[in-house]
Structure formats: structure tokens, C-alpha cells
Scaffold this active site. Sequence first.
Site, PDB file in Angstrom:
ATOM      1  N   GLU A 177       0.840  -1.220   0.000  1.00 50.59           N
ATOM      2  CA  GLU A 177       0.000   0.000   0.000  1.00 50.59           C
ATOM      3  C   GLU A 177       0.866   1.259   0.000  1.00 50.59           C
ATOM      4  OE1 GLU A 177      -3.692   0.286   2.068  1.00 50.59           O
ATOM      5  OE2 GLU A 177      -4.006  -1.876   1.962  1.00 50.59           O
TER       6      GLU A 177
HETATM    7  C1  LIG Z   1       2.594  -9.496  -0.400  1.00 51.15           C
HETATM    8  C2  LIG Z   1       2.172  -8.319  -1.229  1.00 51.15           C
HETATM    9  C3  LIG Z   1       0.817  -8.020  -1.335  1.00 51.15           C
HETATM   10  C4  LIG Z   1       0.400  -6.965  -2.147  1.00 51.15           C
HETATM   11  N1  LIG Z   1      -0.941  -6.716  -2.299  1.00 51.15           N
HETATM   12  C5  LIG Z   1      -1.343  -5.790  -3.220  1.00 51.15           C
HETATM   13  C6  LIG Z   1      -2.730  -5.624  -3.536  1.00 51.15           C
HETATM   14  O1  LIG Z   1      -3.604  -6.266  -2.944  1.00 51.15           O
HETATM   15  N2  LIG Z   1      -3.070  -4.735  -4.506  1.00 51.15           N
HETATM   16  C7  LIG Z   1      -2.141  -3.999  -5.188  1.00 51.15           C
HETATM   17  O2  LIG Z   1      -2.527  -3.239  -6.067  1.00 51.15           O
HETATM   18  N3  LIG Z   1      -0.813  -4.125  -4.903  1.00 51.15           N
HETATM   19  C8  LIG Z   1      -0.395  -4.998  -3.951  1.00 51.15           C
HETATM   20  N4  LIG Z   1       0.937  -5.150  -3.659  1.00 51.15           N
HETATM   21  C9  LIG Z   1       1.905  -4.320  -4.367  1.00 51.15           C
HETATM   22  C10 LIG Z   1       2.621  -3.299  -3.478  1.00 51.15           C
HETATM   23  O3  LIG Z   1       1.751  -2.247  -3.153  1.00 51.15           O
HETATM   24  C11 LIG Z   1       3.877  -2.838  -4.241  1.00 51.15           C
HETATM   25  O4  LIG Z   1       4.767  -3.947  -4.241  1.00 51.15           O
HETATM   26  C12 LIG Z   1       4.521  -1.619  -3.603  1.00 51.15           C
HETATM   27  O5  LIG Z   1       3.721  -0.472  -3.791  1.00 51.15           O
HETATM   28  C13 LIG Z   1       5.918  -1.344  -4.193  1.00 51.15           C
HETATM   29  O6  LIG Z   1       5.943  -1.419  -5.575  1.00 51.15           O
HETATM   30  P1  LIG Z   1       7.084  -2.306  -6.293  1.00 51.15           P
HETATM   31  O7  LIG Z   1       7.049  -3.648  -5.669  1.00 51.15           O
HETATM   32  O8  LIG Z   1       6.886  -2.220  -7.756  1.00 51.15           O
HETATM   33  O9  LIG Z   1       8.436  -1.615  -5.867  1.00 51.15           O
HETATM   34  P2  LIG Z   1       9.176  -0.416  -6.648  1.00 51.15           P
HETATM   35  O10 LIG Z   1       8.199   0.691  -6.918  1.00 51.15           O
HETATM   36  O11 LIG Z   1       9.938  -0.968  -7.793  1.00 51.15           O
HETATM   37  O12 LIG Z   1      10.192   0.108  -5.542  1.00 51.15           O
HETATM   38  C14 LIG Z   1      11.490  -0.471  -5.342  1.00 51.15           C
HETATM   39  C15 LIG Z   1      12.203   0.378  -4.294  1.00 51.15           C
HETATM   40  O13 LIG Z   1      12.396   1.721  -4.791  1.00 51.15           O
HETATM   41  C16 LIG Z   1      11.860   2.652  -3.863  1.00 51.15           C
HETATM   42  N5  LIG Z   1      11.336   3.811  -4.579  1.00 51.15           N
HETATM   43  C17 LIG Z   1      10.594   3.799  -5.715  1.00 51.15           C
HETATM   44  N6  LIG Z   1      10.269   5.047  -6.058  1.00 51.15           N
HETATM   45  C18 LIG Z   1      10.791   5.868  -5.119  1.00 51.15           C
HETATM   46  C19 LIG Z   1      10.785   7.282  -4.903  1.00 51.15           C
HETATM   47  N7  LIG Z   1      10.144   8.109  -5.720  1.00 51.15           N
HETATM   48  N8  LIG Z   1      11.432   7.774  -3.813  1.00 51.15           N
HETATM   49  C20 LIG Z   1      12.074   6.933  -2.942  1.00 51.15           C
HETATM   50  N9  LIG Z   1      12.102   5.593  -3.099  1.00 51.15           N
HETATM   51  C21 LIG Z   1      11.470   5.062  -4.164  1.00 51.15           C
HETATM   52  C22 LIG Z   1      10.751   1.886  -3.149  1.00 51.15           C
HETATM   53  O14 LIG Z   1      10.407   2.506  -1.917  1.00 51.15           O
HETATM   54  C23 LIG Z   1      11.391   0.526  -3.000  1.00 51.15           C
HETATM   55  O15 LIG Z   1      12.237   0.505  -1.888  1.00 51.15           O
HETATM   56  C24 LIG Z   1       1.365  -6.172  -2.826  1.00 51.15           C
HETATM   57  C25 LIG Z   1       2.731  -6.475  -2.688  1.00 51.15           C
HETATM   58  C26 LIG Z   1       3.129  -7.529  -1.913  1.00 51.15           C
HETATM   59  C27 LIG Z   1       4.602  -7.839  -1.820  1.00 51.15           C
END
Ligand SMILES: Cc1cc2nc3c(=O)[nH]c(=O)nc-3n(C[C@H](O)[C@H](O)[C@H](O)COP(=O)(O)OP(=O)(O)OC[C@H]3O[C@@H](n4cnc5c(N)ncnc54)[C@H](O)[C@@H]3O)c2cc1C
Length: 411
Positions: free
Chosen positions: A388
Site C-alpha cells: 500500500e
Molecule cells: C505481499 C504483497 C501483497 C500486495 N498486495 C497488493 C494488492 O492487494 N493490490 C495492489 O494493487 N498491490 C499490492 N501489492 C503491491 C505493493 O503495493 C507494491 O509492491 C509496492 O507499492 C511497491 O511497488 P514495487 O514492488 O513495484 O516496488 P518499486 O516501486 O519498484 O520500488 C522499489 C524500491 O524503490 C523505492 N522507490 C521507488 N520510487 C521511489 C521514490 N520516488 N522515492 C524513494 N524511493 C522510491 C521503493 O520505496 C522501494 O524501496 C502487494 C505487494 C506484496 C509484496
Amino acid sequence: MDPDGAAAEASRQRSSRGTAEMEHHLTEEQQTIRDLARTIAEEKVKAVRAKYDEEGTFPSDIVRELARVDMFRVFIPVAYDGMLEQGLGVTNMCLVTEELSKACGGIALAFAGTALGAFPVLLFGSEEQRKKYLPPIAAGEKLAAFGLTEPMAGSDAAALRTTARREGNEYVLNGTKVFITNGGEADIYTTVALTNPGKGARGASAFIVEKGTPGFSFGKKEKKMGIRASVTSELIFENARVPAENLLAREGMGFIVAMKTFDVSRPGVAAQALGIAEGALEETLRYVHQRRQFGQSIVNFQGVQWMLADMATHIEAARSLIYSLADRIDRGDTKDIGYLSAMAKVFASDVAMKVTTDAVQLFGGYGYMTEYPVEKMMRDAKITQIYEGTNQIQRNVIGVHLAKQAAKLAG
Ligand SMILES: Cc1cc2nc3c(=O)[nH]c(=O)nc-3n(C[C@H](O)[C@H](O)[C@H](O)COP(=O)(O)OP(=O)(O)OC[C@H]3O[C@@H](n4cnc5c(N)ncnc54)[C@H](O)[C@@H]3O)c2cc1C
């Protein structure tokens, strides 16, 4: 039971749980909901949490039990077969999530993920949509899920690529959502797709998609570090035909639907984190009392007591932040809730990570072993800093708000 006796009994029960929890101003109904969730957590969830964690399977029996005692009604208005007379039920949702998470953060997510999937309908659904989709959720007959994240759209949620093309009385959806909680188990999915790809975030729209819709299927089921009782799956849309009447709000409002949903669901992630931390502290208090080294119980060592003091203090601070925010949302005071929800989520999830890590530390080598629950709690806590919106993204939200305030102060 006389009033004094009742108070003494409540106090006895609180102290037997191990921590002297600060009383908050919960209504009688909220206390009843909390106590019922606590009973289920104690009597049903604790017994099966290790099994579900090890197998990585979905806790259908607990979900049925939650439905049986009307738990899914707590965040749904009376008009749609819920129990809410007024407000959004965020406090109720947080209390249930917290109590279940004390026993198992993964099992709690079947409940909290359903609230997340239902909030877009509660906040933006038409009367017809609410009447159709909320009663089966309230009854616990159907679970819900929320699908926003895509392979190339995580933190940058506006980079989504799933499309929804209008054809007559239908929208045709194409694309893939990843990491969706309750994916495959839920029957009702709220999701976001581009109806006008050229417009970026302003071209996104939100839809309700039912399981069983032709062209809508489930892909990879993820194997995870923690919350292994929660199912996390891909949603695949291949020319999935969704009735036009399932559009939530208006075309172009998809991103607003998603962001407003997170404003009220993030306190739930915070409550999950709080519950995990509380569960870890309780296990630790039991352990440090019975574990003896140097001829005495290790709780006598000041170095141990100071760690416990920090754990308990952080937990109380997180609880106060979450309960006051949830109450504010329920009273309809939505000013600055994006900023406050981000704070609650960041703070409580960082507390959960710290408290569970310290719990493992205080168990020593035994904490590292799966026969004690604290290593699972540490694994479960980690996700609350990620989903989230990661904690970096939440700090961005808080930072932008403060930068605006700074500009105002500067005149
Ligand atoms: C178990 C699980 C359940 C989930 N359930 C749902 C769900 O029900 N519905 C749904 O829609 N999604 C869901 N998600 C998705 C979750 O919300 C995303 O994984 C999360 O928002 C991060 O996106 P990403 O994994 O693509 O990471 P990325 O966006 O690729 O981020 C990688 C790293 O870069 C950092 N980063 C990226 N941009 C910035 C910035 N501008 N400034 C500083 N740091 C930054 C991040 O903080 C992180 O540390 C779920 C994920 C998991 C693992």
C-alpha cells in the site's frame, strides 16, 4: 456482576494478556467487536497459524468463522446488510485487523484485503453497485480484492498499462496486475485500467470485475517470505468483457478512486503492523519471565527491561496515532487524512519491524527457530513497510505536505 467486579475482571484479563494497554475511548459496540475478534484470534487463529505459514495455504476455515460471527459486517453500512449506523467503519476494521494480527498477520489479511477491495465501492459506488456487491461481502460469502499494481507500475502507480476499451455496453480489459492480495480467492475485484491511455493518470478508470468474467483469469501465485497464509496472485485480463455499469465513479477518476481508497485503508495496514508488534511483545514478556540465565530470570536484567520499555512505548504511540486517525475518518473529518494515514502507516510498520526484531533478539537462539512464533512475526512485519505504498513513498507524501506548509509559512 457488579460494576466494580466487572472493572476488576477487565483489569485481570488485561494483565493476564501481559501488557497494560492504555484505554482508548472506544464505544461499547467497538469494544464488543474488538473482544470478539480477540477471542477468535486466541481460540482459533493461534492454533493454526504455524500450519498455514508452513504450507502457504489460504485459511478458508478461519474466513468461514469470521463470516459466521459477522466480522465482515463491521465496515459496511446497515443499508447493505452491514452493522454500521454511520461513518466508514475504519475504527472497526482496524480493531479486527489488529486483534487478528496479534495472532497472525497473514490470516488477518484475508479480512483486511477484503476491506481494501470493498472501500472503492463504499466510497465511489452507485446505489445499484453498492446494493449488488456489498451484501455478499458483509455476509462473508464473497471476499474482495483491490488490483492496482502492475509489473511496471509499483510505486509509480500512474505508469499502469492495463487498458479498458469501451465497446457498446461493455469495457474490454487487457493487461496484467501483479501481487494482488486475495487474488483467486476473492469473487469481487476492484481494479484500475486506462480508458484514455494518452492522458496518463487522468486517463485511468476504476472497475468492479467479478471472478468468472470471461477473459479474466489468475496467474502466478507468489511464494513469500512472510504473511504466507495470505494469497498473493496475478490478475490476467485478456479481452475480459466487463459491463459498462461496473465502472466506478466516472471515466478518468480511477486514480482518484485508488488514492482516496488508500487514505482510508492505510490505517488498516498500520493496525496490522500494530497487532503483529503487540503479539511479539506478549510472546516476549512470557519468555523473558521464564528464561533463566546467570541464576535468574532474564527479565531482571536492566538491559532487557530497557528493550521491553522501548517496545511497549512504541506500541502505545502507534496505537494512539492509529485510533485517533481512524476515529477522525469515521467522524467524516477528512482534512489532511492522506498525510495522517501515511504517518500512521510509516510509524506503525517501522515499530512492527523494530519490535519483532527485538523480540527475536530477546529470545536469543530460540527466537531464530520456527518452534517459537517470533521469527514468523518478524517475517510478517516486513511487508507492512512495503505494501500500500512503500515507506519511502509515504515519507514522500508527508514531505510534500510539509514543503507546502513551509511555503505557506514563508508567506
Ligand atoms: C505481499 C504483497 C501483497 C500486495 N498486495 C497488493 C494488492 O492487494 N493490490 C495492489 O494493487 N498491490 C499490492 N501489492 C503491491 C505493493 O503495493 C507494491 O509492491 C509496492 O507499492 C511497491 O511497488 P514495487 O514492488 O513495484 O516496488 P518499486 O516501486 O519498484 O520500488 C522499489 C524500491 O524503490 C523505492 N522507490 C521507488 N520510487 C521511489 C521514490 N520516488 N522515492 C524513494 N524511493 C522510491 C521503493 O520505496 C522501494 O524501496 C502487494 C505487494 C506484496 C509484496
